[in-house]
Design a protein around this motif. Structure first.
Motif, PDB file in Angstrom:
ATOM      1  N   PRO A 222       0.972  -1.200  -0.157  1.00 35.61           N
ATOM      2  CA  PRO A 222       0.059   0.015  -0.144  1.00 35.61           C
ATOM      3  C   PRO A 222       0.888   1.280   0.048  1.00 35.61           C
ATOM      4  O   PRO A 222       0.872   1.815   0.994  1.00 35.61           O
ATOM      5  N   THR A 244      -3.119   0.114  -2.491  1.00 32.64           N
ATOM      6  CA  THR A 244      -2.261  -0.874  -3.285  1.00 32.64           C
ATOM      7  C   THR A 244      -2.942  -0.463  -4.729  1.00 32.64           C
ATOM      8  O   THR A 244      -4.082  -0.156  -4.962  1.00 32.64           O
ATOM      9  N   ASN A 263      -6.636  -1.516  -3.785  1.00 33.43           N
ATOM     10  CA  ASN A 263      -6.848  -1.849  -2.534  1.00 33.43           C
ATOM     11  C   ASN A 263      -7.871  -3.308  -2.719  1.00 33.43           C
ATOM     12  O   ASN A 263      -8.819  -3.433  -1.913  1.00 33.43           O
TER      13      ASN A 263
END
Length: 477
Positions: A222, A244, A263
């Protein structure tokens, strides 16, 4: 050395294999993804069509010498710069076109799927081609600064600013060294302006169309980072967020970021207007996200409009036996995400409206094609990888690199009913090393377009750079 290169080839990957989920809003509703391939192209005079299933290159095709000749449908080879009988990989993930201030035309492409698998072919870095004569591309430079040696999927050009940028990356991540080159004065000889540790854990990237903001992205960590490159000689970090992201694209005004696999979701839409406006301590806001039933590993989502309506062109990579937000990569899995068009006219409620899929992607055909050369390549096989369009406004076509199936071209004038119109599957070259796959196509690059000449440029990992011209009046830009 052979053993080390073989090991490297075994782990060549188009993306990080680490799926990362974190908290976000509830998923926006999505239409269940189609389980039907779109209609196959009708091939006109001069074509050398596939012999069977749409997108397939079978063992019988190899045995009969047909794969060695290649397959074409409404396309012809106009030019190339390739390495005969390459040992490693000599083509990568991105092809970019740029015309400089004096009208010189150039191509840029990364020369490997994983550094240093191109070392034995004496072909490292980002290759610069003079495209004054597209039938005879001429190598004028190789860029071998840190990020250009191993850009992975991050190579990008800003047409407006005349800069070529990449972040040092690999399938998981590398230290975020960002290289910025000026290509505006003489595209044949890019000038290095900076090489600095201003990104974070590189893999993929995005760039605002004005060329002022570069995003370093990683699908395994991330660590999305925005870098100010408005002064190419002095890049400065602007913001780092807990996101991410595989590939990402920016809206024309730079105020929206479209994160593929953001994500853990298929596509995550972010408001990045405060970054673009250079607000102190910028805040990023999540607008919406969307997933789909047969989702594998989302690769990239590119915005475009058709007849005033906003869409994303998205493509997944790899295959899996467990599709969805938590998909894990499976060698020749049952489900292949392939491509899709997403309606974002209401950006808070994105919805899938059509799919870009071939017959080889369909679950009922996976067992039939399992023994084809390259089908069990753990980092490729019959799957998609990159799509692109020639223009963000009213594009007529989309072109996608679909690995064993080569370059596939689709008519998207009606985004809800795309049709395959052409393809080019390059002649298969003999291989010395057959790990991780025997001789086959390995088309993984994002294509570039020359509408005025009806050309599409792309690379194949096993052979190099191709100029493909569409024929039979199937594309009339």
């Amino acid at each position: 050395m052979t053993r080390s290169i073989s090991i490297a080839l075994l782990v060549i990957s188009a993306s990080g294999l680490i799926a990362c989920n974190s908290g976000s809003k509830s998923s926006s509703p999505a239409r269940p993804a189609s389980e039907e391939s779109i209609s196959r192209a009708t091939c006109g005079p001069g074509s050398r069509p596939e012999t069977g299933m749409q997108g397939r290159v079978s063992q019988a095709d190899h045995d009969a010498g047909l794969a060695e000749m290649g397959f074409t449908c409404n396309t012809e080879l106009a030019g190339s710069y390739f390495t005969p009988n390459a040992i490693g990989t000599v083509g990568g993930f991105k092809v970019e076109r740029y015309i400089d201030k004096t009208g010189r035309e150039c191509a840029y492409y990364d020369s490997t799927l994983l550094f240093p698998s191109n070392v034995l072919d004496m072909n490292v870095g980002v290759n610069v081609l003079d495209m004054s004569d597209p039938t005879k591309p001429l190598m004028t430079a190789r860029l071998v600064t840190p990020a250009m040696l191993s850009p992975h999927e991050s190579l990008v050009v800003s047409q407006e600013a005349g800069v070529l940028v990449a972040v040092m990356g690999n399938p998981a991540f590398y230290p975020g060294i960002v290289d910025v080159y000026d290509v505006s004065e003489d595209c044949r000889n890019p000038v290095l302006k900076s090489s600095a540790l201003v990104g974070t854990l590189g893999h993929e990237s995005g760039i605002s169309p004005d060329g002022k903001t570069f995003y370093s992205a990683s699908p395994g960590t991330p660590t999305l980072t925005a870098v100010d490159i408005s002064n190419p000689s002095l890049p400065l970090p602007l913001w780092a967020g807990n996101y991410t992201s595989h590939g990402l694209s920016l809206s024309d005004d730079g105020n929206r970021a479209y994160l593929a696999s953001g994500n853990g979701f298929g596509v995550l839409i972010l408001d990045v207007s405060e970054i673009q406006a250079r607000v102190a301590n910028p805040q990023v806001r999540e607008i919406a996200h969307i997933s789909w039933d047969n989702q594998t590993i989302p690769q990239n989502a590119m915005p475009f409009s058709r007849n005033g309506k906003a869409y994303l062109l998205e493509i997944d990579e790899y295959s899996t036996n467990q599709p969805g937000n938590n998909a894990s990569v499976t060698t020749h899995g049952e489900f292949v995400g392939a491509g899709r068009i997403i309606d974002i006219s209401d950006e808070t409620q994105p919805r899938v409206v059509s799919d870009l899929r071939l017959a080889v992607h369909e679950p009922e055909n996976r067992d039939v094609i399992a023994n084809d050369p390259g089908a069990f390549n753990p980092t490729g096989g019959y799957a998609g990888h990159y799509c692109s369009v020639p223009s963000r406004v009213n594009p007529d076509i989309a072109a996608c690199s679909m690995i064993l199936s080569g370059l596939r071209i689709f008519d998207i004038r009606n985004p809800e009913k795309p049709v395959e119109m052409a393809y080019f599957n390059a002649p298969v070259q003999p291989r010395v090393l057959t790990v991780p796959a025997p001789a086959s196509n390995w088309a993984m690059s994002r294509p570039a377009f020359v509408p005025e000449r009806k050309e599409i440029w792309y690379t194949d990992g096993y052979s190099g750079f191709y100029v493909v011209r569409l024929t039979n009046e199937v594309w009339n830009p």
